[in-house]
Design a protein around this motif. Structure first.
Motif, PDB file in Angstrom:
ATOM      1  N   HIS A  11       0.671  -1.176   0.087  1.00 49.81           N
ATOM      2  CA  HIS A  11      -0.034  -0.018  -0.104  1.00 49.81           C
ATOM      3  C   HIS A  11       0.813   1.347   0.161  1.00 49.81           C
ATOM      4  O   HIS A  11       1.786   1.383   0.804  1.00 49.81           O
ATOM      5  N   GLY A  12       0.466   2.082  -0.842  1.00 48.67           N
ATOM      6  CA  GLY A  12       1.282   3.372  -1.161  1.00 48.67           C
ATOM      7  C   GLY A  12       2.531   3.292  -2.044  1.00 48.67           C
ATOM      8  O   GLY A  12       3.070   4.297  -2.321  1.00 48.67           O
ATOM      9  N   GLN A  13       2.868   2.124  -2.510  1.00 45.98           N
ATOM     10  CA  GLN A  13       4.220   2.000  -3.386  1.00 45.98           C
ATOM     11  C   GLN A  13       3.521   2.174  -4.947  1.00 45.98           C
ATOM     12  O   GLN A  13       2.954   1.044  -5.309  1.00 45.98           O
ATOM     13  N   LEU A  14       3.517   3.114  -5.264  1.00 48.54           N
ATOM     14  CA  LEU A  14       3.060   3.449  -6.674  1.00 48.54           C
ATOM     15  C   LEU A  14       4.086   3.744  -7.640  1.00 48.54           C
ATOM     16  O   LEU A  14       5.316   4.023  -7.267  1.00 48.54           O
ATOM     17  N   TYR A  15       3.800   3.597  -8.861  1.00 47.52           N
ATOM     18  CA  TYR A  15       4.669   3.848 -10.097  1.00 47.52           C
ATOM     19  C   TYR A  15       3.858   4.646 -11.289  1.00 47.52           C
ATOM     20  O   TYR A  15       2.590   4.401 -11.412  1.00 47.52           O
ATOM     21  N   ASP A  16       4.815   5.337 -11.648  1.00 47.81           N
ATOM     22  CA  ASP A  16       4.116   6.347 -12.666  1.00 47.81           C
ATOM     23  C   ASP A  16       3.760   5.918 -13.998  1.00 47.81           C
ATOM     24  O   ASP A  16       3.020   6.490 -14.771  1.00 47.81           O
ATOM     25  N   GLY A  17       4.087   4.579 -14.481  1.00 47.98           N
ATOM     26  CA  GLY A  17       3.446   3.902 -15.441  1.00 47.98           C
ATOM     27  C   GLY A  17       2.490   3.148 -15.275  1.00 47.98           C
ATOM     28  O   GLY A  17       2.015   2.663 -16.053  1.00 47.98           O
ATOM     29  N   ASP A  18       1.819   3.095 -13.931  1.00 46.40           N
ATOM     30  CA  ASP A  18       0.572   2.221 -13.954  1.00 46.40           C
ATOM     31  C   ASP A  18      -0.434   3.126 -13.218  1.00 46.40           C
ATOM     32  O   ASP A  18      -0.348   4.193 -13.350  1.00 46.40           O
ATOM     33  N   THR A  19      -1.829   2.035 -13.154  1.00 40.32           N
ATOM     34  CA  THR A  19      -2.767   2.696 -12.547  1.00 40.32           C
ATOM     35  C   THR A  19      -3.288   2.051 -11.298  1.00 40.32           C
ATOM     36  O   THR A  19      -3.007   0.755 -11.355  1.00 40.32           O
ATOM     37  N   HIS A  59       7.311   5.659  -7.582  1.00 36.10           N
ATOM     38  CA  HIS A  59       8.383   5.191  -8.392  1.00 36.10           C
ATOM     39  C   HIS A  59       8.339   5.403  -9.752  1.00 36.10           C
ATOM     40  O   HIS A  59       7.063   5.963 -10.370  1.00 36.10           O
ATOM     41  N   LEU A  60       9.576   5.319 -10.503  1.00 37.58           N
ATOM     42  CA  LEU A  60       9.621   5.502 -12.000  1.00 37.58           C
ATOM     43  C   LEU A  60       9.324   4.032 -12.653  1.00 37.58           C
ATOM     44  O   LEU A  60       9.691   2.993 -12.198  1.00 37.58           O
ATOM     45  N   GLY A  61       8.564   4.012 -13.817  1.00 34.42           N
ATOM     46  CA  GLY A  61       8.276   2.786 -14.650  1.00 34.42           C
ATOM     47  C   GLY A  61       7.175   2.084 -14.120  1.00 34.42           C
ATOM     48  O   GLY A  61       6.166   2.541 -13.798  1.00 34.42           O
ATOM     49  N   LYS A  62       7.131   0.635 -14.221  1.00 32.71           N
ATOM     50  CA  LYS A  62       6.177  -0.201 -14.004  1.00 32.71           C
ATOM     51  C   LYS A  62       6.346  -1.087 -12.929  1.00 32.71           C
ATOM     52  O   LYS A  62       7.627  -1.470 -12.554  1.00 32.71           O
ATOM     53  N   ARG A  63       5.298  -1.618 -12.219  1.00 36.25           N
ATOM     54  CA  ARG A  63       5.664  -2.564 -11.227  1.00 36.25           C
ATOM     55  C   ARG A  63       6.127  -3.774 -11.677  1.00 36.25           C
ATOM     56  O   ARG A  63       7.063  -4.427 -11.098  1.00 36.25           O
ATOM     57  N   GLU A  64       5.917  -4.432 -12.849  1.00 32.72           N
ATOM     58  CA  GLU A  64       6.280  -5.638 -13.174  1.00 32.72           C
ATOM     59  C   GLU A  64       7.767  -5.427 -13.523  1.00 32.72           C
ATOM     60  O   GLU A  64       8.533  -6.615 -13.797  1.00 32.72           O
ATOM     61  N   ASN A  65       8.441  -4.213 -14.013  1.00 34.90           N
ATOM     62  CA  ASN A  65       9.616  -4.041 -14.342  1.00 34.90           C
ATOM     63  C   ASN A  65      10.563  -3.551 -13.372  1.00 34.90           C
ATOM     64  O   ASN A  65      11.650  -2.933 -13.357  1.00 34.90           O
ATOM     65  N   ASP A  66      10.101  -3.839 -11.984  1.00 33.23           N
ATOM     66  CA  ASP A  66      10.789  -3.325 -10.756  1.00 33.23           C
ATOM     67  C   ASP A  66      12.115  -4.351 -10.357  1.00 33.23           C
ATOM     68  O   ASP A  66      12.570  -3.944  -9.307  1.00 33.23           O
ATOM     69  N   GLY A  67      12.181  -5.361 -11.024  1.00 31.96           N
ATOM     70  CA  GLY A  67      13.266  -6.121 -10.954  1.00 31.96           C
ATOM     71  C   GLY A  67      14.614  -5.444 -10.928  1.00 31.96           C
ATOM     72  O   GLY A  67      15.668  -6.048 -10.538  1.00 31.96           O
TER      73      GLY A  67
END
Length: 703
Positions: free
Chosen positions: A577-585, A673-681
Motif C-alpha cells: 500500500h502506497g508503493q505507486l509507479y508512474d507507469g501504472d494505474t 517510483h519510475l516505470g512499471k511494477r512488473e519491471n521493478d526487478g
C-alpha cells in the motif's frame, strides 16, 4: 431675251482658265516653293543633335554594374546562341509581342492639267425654254411632295366578345408566369448533425472495443517514415528529390530556383548553381551573377544544411566555388567530376536576360486539381508564379514545372483522393511534354537542341526530372521557392540588435530572496466533499453553521488497493500500500465513518462521548500515473465502476495532484517510483527522491 445661264457658264469658264493665274502670280506659275519645308526640317534636326557635341563623359557608376562588367569582358556573348536571346531583342519589352513587318509603296497622285478637262465630262444645255404649262405641272406635282397633316384617332378598347374562360385567363396581364424560390440550408445542417451523432456513436463503440483488447500495445514498435522508401502506384519512388540534383538560381525580381540537367552544359557565368547530393553541397558563383542571385544562393545552402532538406542528410559544410577565384581548386575538381568530368561551360548572356527569363519561365507553369479520377486544369492559376492562397487543406493539386511534377496533398484530403492524385501525377509525368507554343523550353531554357539541349516536344521526360509527392506543412525547399509569397520566418526583415559598447555596470552583491514572498500560502481550509459530507484532510472537520461550530471526526475503518492494467487487475497486500509507479494505474477503496466530537455535557464540560452519524461509508479513488497509457487509464476507470459494489463516490486522482485526504490514507508511507511494477526487478544502485508534505500524515515522496 437675255440668257442668264449662258452668261454664268461663260464667266465660270473664263475664271477657271485665266483668273487663277492672276491671283497666284507670274513667278509661281510653273512650280511651288520647293525645298523650303525640307530645309527647315533638316535645320531643326541638326540643332536638336548639336548639344551632344558638348556632352561630357558618361557617368562612371555604370562601369560597376553587371552590364558594365560584361561590356569590358571580350568573352561575353553579346548575341549568344540561346533560344531566349534569339527570340527577343536586347531593347525589347519584357512581354514584347511578336515582331510586325512594315512594307511601304509609292502611290502617284494624278495631276490636274486644265480645268476645262475637268468640266468636259459635264453636258450642259445652253438654252432652256419654259412655258406656262411647265409651271402648272410643277404646281400639280408639289402636292405629293408636301407632308399632309392627319389627325390620329385613339383606338378604342373593345371588350372581349369571347366567353371562353380559358382564353380569358390567357389574356389576363396580372397573372405572373414566374416566381422567386427561396432555399435554406436547414435540412443540410440537420443531416450533418445526424451524421456527426452517428460518428460519435461509432467512436464510442470503437473506444470500448479498444479498451477490451488484451494485447500489450507498448511492445509494438513503429517504423520511422522515409521518403526514399515511399513508392507511387507506378512502382517508382515518390520522393520529391533525386540523389544528384543541379539547381539553377536565376532572376532579378523574383529569383527562380529550377532543376536543370546535371551536366557541364547547363553551367554558365551569369548565374548561380547548387549541386546537391546526400553528403555534399556545392555552390557555384558565376562571375557575372547579380547580387540577388548570390544572396539567394547563400540563403538556400544555409537552409539545406541546417534542415537536412531535399535528401541532403549527411552534409556537414557548404563548398563554395567562385568562378574567378578558386575554379581550379580540389572542390571544383570534385564538382566537375559529378557533372561528367568536362570543365567547359558557356558564358553569360545579355544583361536583360534575367528579367526575360522570369516572365517566360512563369508562363510554362501549369496547375491541376484532382476531381474524382480526372485532372481539371486551373486556368486562373496557370501561366504565372504560384501564390500561397491557392492551396486548400481539403484538395489535392498537381503542379507541373517542366522538370518537376509535384502532387501536393492537403492535410484534410482523404486517403483515396491522395492515392488518385499520385497516380494522375505519374500519368502526367510519363506522358511527355510539349512547349512548342511557348517562348522558352523549361527542360533546357538556355541551351538549343543543336548545342546539346532538349527539344521543345518529346514523348518522355529525362531521368533526372522529379515526380514526387509533398504533403501540407512538410513541403521541400525546392517546392516552396516556386511560390511568390510563401510564409517563411526567414523572409522577414529583422532588425539587428544594438550592441552596448559602453562600460559595463558594476556587479551587485547577491542577496537571498524572501521565500514567503515567492510562495503564496492559502488560508482557505482543504475540502473534499463525499456524499454531501466534507471530509477535509481525512481526519477531522469543523463546520460553521451561522456561528454555531460543529466538529466532526473522520475515522478510517479500512483501505484496500488494486493494481489495474489494460489486461488484468489484482489485489495488493498491505505491505504494497502506497508503493505507486508512474507507469501504472491503481484503484484504492477507502472505508470510513463520520462521528461528531466536541459534545458538551449539561454542566458545560467537554464530554468524552462521540456521537456516531449514520452508516459506514466507502469511497473509491482511481490513481493514474503520469506515464501510464490511455488503455490503462480507461481500464482503471472501468474497473472502479466494476469494483464499486456499494455505489459510493468515485474520485479520479492524477499524479502530482493528489488531495490531502488521499495522501493521509497511507500515513506518510506513499512513494511514487519510475516505470512499471512488473519491471521493478532492475535495481538501481543510486536513487534520488523528493519529499513533500504539509502535515505529518501527508508525507509523500517521488523518484
Amino acid at each position: 431675251m437675255f440668257n442668264l445661264k449662258s452668261f454664268r457658264l461663260a464667266s465660270l469658264q473664263t475664271n477657271g482658265e485665266e483668273g487663277w493665274k492672276r491671283r497666284v502670280g507670274e513667278k509661281d506659275h510653273g512650280s511651288f516653293r520647293s525645298g523650303t519645308i525640307h530645309e527647315r526640317l533638316s535645320k531643326m534636326e541638326s540643332n536638336s543633335k548639336s548639344w551632344q557635341k558638348n556632352k561630357g563623359q558618361e557617368n562612371d557608376a555604370k562601369q560597376f554594374t553587371v552590364e558594365g562588367k560584361m561590356a569590358k569582358d571580350s568573352k561575353v556573348l553579346t548575341k549568344p546562341a540561346r533560344p531566349l536571346s534569339m527570340q527577343v531583342p536586347s531593347n525589347a519589352d519584357v512581354r514584347a509581342a511578336p515582331q510586325q513587318t512594315v512594307s511601304s509603296t509609292v502611290v502617284k497622285v494624278p495631276e490636274m492639267d486644265d480645268a476645262a478637262e475637268f468640266f468636259a465630262s459635264m453636258s450642259l444645255r445652253e438654252n432652256i425654254e419654259l412655258t406656262s404649262e411647265d409651271f402648272d405641272d410643277i404646281f400639280m406635282q408639289s402636292a405629293n411632295l408636301l407632308p399632309m397633316a392627319s389627325k390620329i384617332k385613339p383606338k378604342r378598347k373593345l371588350a372581349s366578345k369571347s366567353t371562353n374562360p380559358y382564353r380569358a385567363l390567357q389574356m389576363r396581364q396580372d397573372i405572373k408566369s414566374e416566381y422567386t424560390e427561396t432555399k435554406t440550408n436547414i435540412a443540410e445542417q440537420e443531416i450533418k448533425r445526424l451524421n456527426k451523432n452517428k460518428v460519435k456513436e461509432q467512436a464510442t463503440r470503437s473506444a470500448l472495443a479498444g479498451l477490451a483488447i488484451k494485447e500489450d500495445i507498448n511492445k509494438v514498435s513503429l517504423k520511422k517514415a522515409n521518403h526514399s522508401e515511399v513508392k507511387n502506384p507506378g512502382g517508382m519512388s515518390a520522393a520529391p528529390y533525386k540523389d544528384l540534383m543541379l539547381i539553377q538560381i536565376k532572376g532579378r525580381r523574383h529569383v527562380e530556383m529550377r532543376l536543370v540537367n546535371p551536366s557541364h552544359k547547363s553551367v554558365n557565368s551569369g548565374d548561380c548553381f547548387l549541386l546537391v547530393t546526400k553528403n555534399k553541397i556545392f555552390q557555384w558563383m558565376g562571375e557575372f551573377a547579380n547580387l540577388m542571385e548570390r544572396s539567394k544562393a547563400a540563403d538556400l545552402t544555409s537552409y539545406i544544411l541546417a534542415k537536412k532538406d531535399i535528401g541532403c542528410t549527411l552534409a556537414k559544410s557548404v563548398e563554395t566555388i567562385e568562378e574567378n577565384k578558386n575554379h581550379m581548386s580540389r572542390n571544383a575538381a570534385e564538382f566537375w567530376k559529378l557533372l561528367g568530368g568536362n570543365r567547359s561551360y558557356s558564358r553569360c548572356g545579355p544583361a536583360e536576360e534575367d528579367e526575360l527569363y522570369e516572365d517566360y519561365i512563369a508562363e510554362t507553369n501549369a496547375v491541376y486539381e484532382v476531381m474524382g479520377s480526372e485532372l481539371n486544369p486551373i486556368v486562373e492559376f496557370s501561366g504565372q508564379v504560384p501564390r500561397y492562397d491557392m492551396l486548400s487543406d481539403d484538395k489535392v493539386l498537381i503542379f507541373d514545372f517542366g522538370t518537376e511534377v509535384y502532387a501536393w496533398c492537403g492535410k484534410l484530403a482523404s486517403m483515396e483522393l491522395r492515392k488518385t492524385g499520385l497516380k494522375l501525377a505519374r500519368v502526367l509525368f510519363q506522358a511527355g511534354y510539349d512547349y512548342t507554343d511557348y517562348d522558352i523550353n523549361p527542360m533546357s531554357p538556355l541551351t538549343l537542341p543543336e548545342a546539346g539541349g532538349l527539344p521543345k516536344k518529346a514523348d518522355k521526360r529525362p531521368d533526372w526530372a522529379i515526380c514526387g509527392k509533398v504533403t501540407a506543412n512538410m513541403e521541400t525547399l525546392l517546392f516552396k521557392e516556386k511560390f511568390f509569397d510563401w510564409p517563411e520566418a526567414s523572409r522577414l526583415i529583422q532588425v539587428k540588435e544594438v550592441q552596448n559598447t559602453g562600460s559595463s555596470s558594476p556587479v551587485e552583491e547577491l542577496k537571498a530572496f524572501d521565500v514567503d514572498k515567492m510562495v503564496v500560502r492559502s488560508t482557505d481550509p482543504v475540502t473534499l466533499v463525499l456524499e454531501n459530507s466534507n471530509v477535509g484532510r481525512g481526519d477531522q472537520w469543523v463546520e460553521d453553521d451561522d456561528g454555531l461550530k460543529r466538529q466532526y471526526a473522520i475515522e478510517t475503518l479500512g483501505v484496500r488497493m488494486w493494481h489495474v492494467s489494460a489486461t488484468d487487475y489484482y489485489l495488493l497486500t498491505e505491505d504494497s500500500h502506497g508503493q505507486l509507479y508512474d507507469g501504472d494505474t491503481y484503484v484504492v477503496r477507502w472505508q470510513y465513518q463520520i462521528k461528531q466530537s466536541g459534545v458538551r455535557s449539561l454542566k458545560g464540560n467537554a464530554s468524552k462521548r462521540q456521537t456516531q452519524l449514520g452508516r459506514e461509508r466507502c469511497a473509491y479513488f482511481f490513481w493514474q500515473g503520469a506515464q501510464s497509457t490511455i488503455n490503462d487509464k480507461g481500464a482503471s476507470a472501468l474497473m472502479t465502476v466494476e469494483l464499486d459494489e456499494e455505489n459510493g463516490p468515485q474520485v479520479r486522482v492524477e499524479q502530482g495532484l493528489e488531495p490531502a485526504c488521499f495522501l493521509s490514507l497511507f500515513n506518510g508511507h506513499m512513494i511514487t517510483h519510475l516505470g512499471k511494477r512488473e519491471n521493478d526487478g532492475q535495481k538501481d544502485t543510486h536513487k534520488l527522491y523528493i519529499v513533500q508534505h504539509e502535515h505529518e500524515r501527508e508525507v509523500h515522496c517521488w523518484k
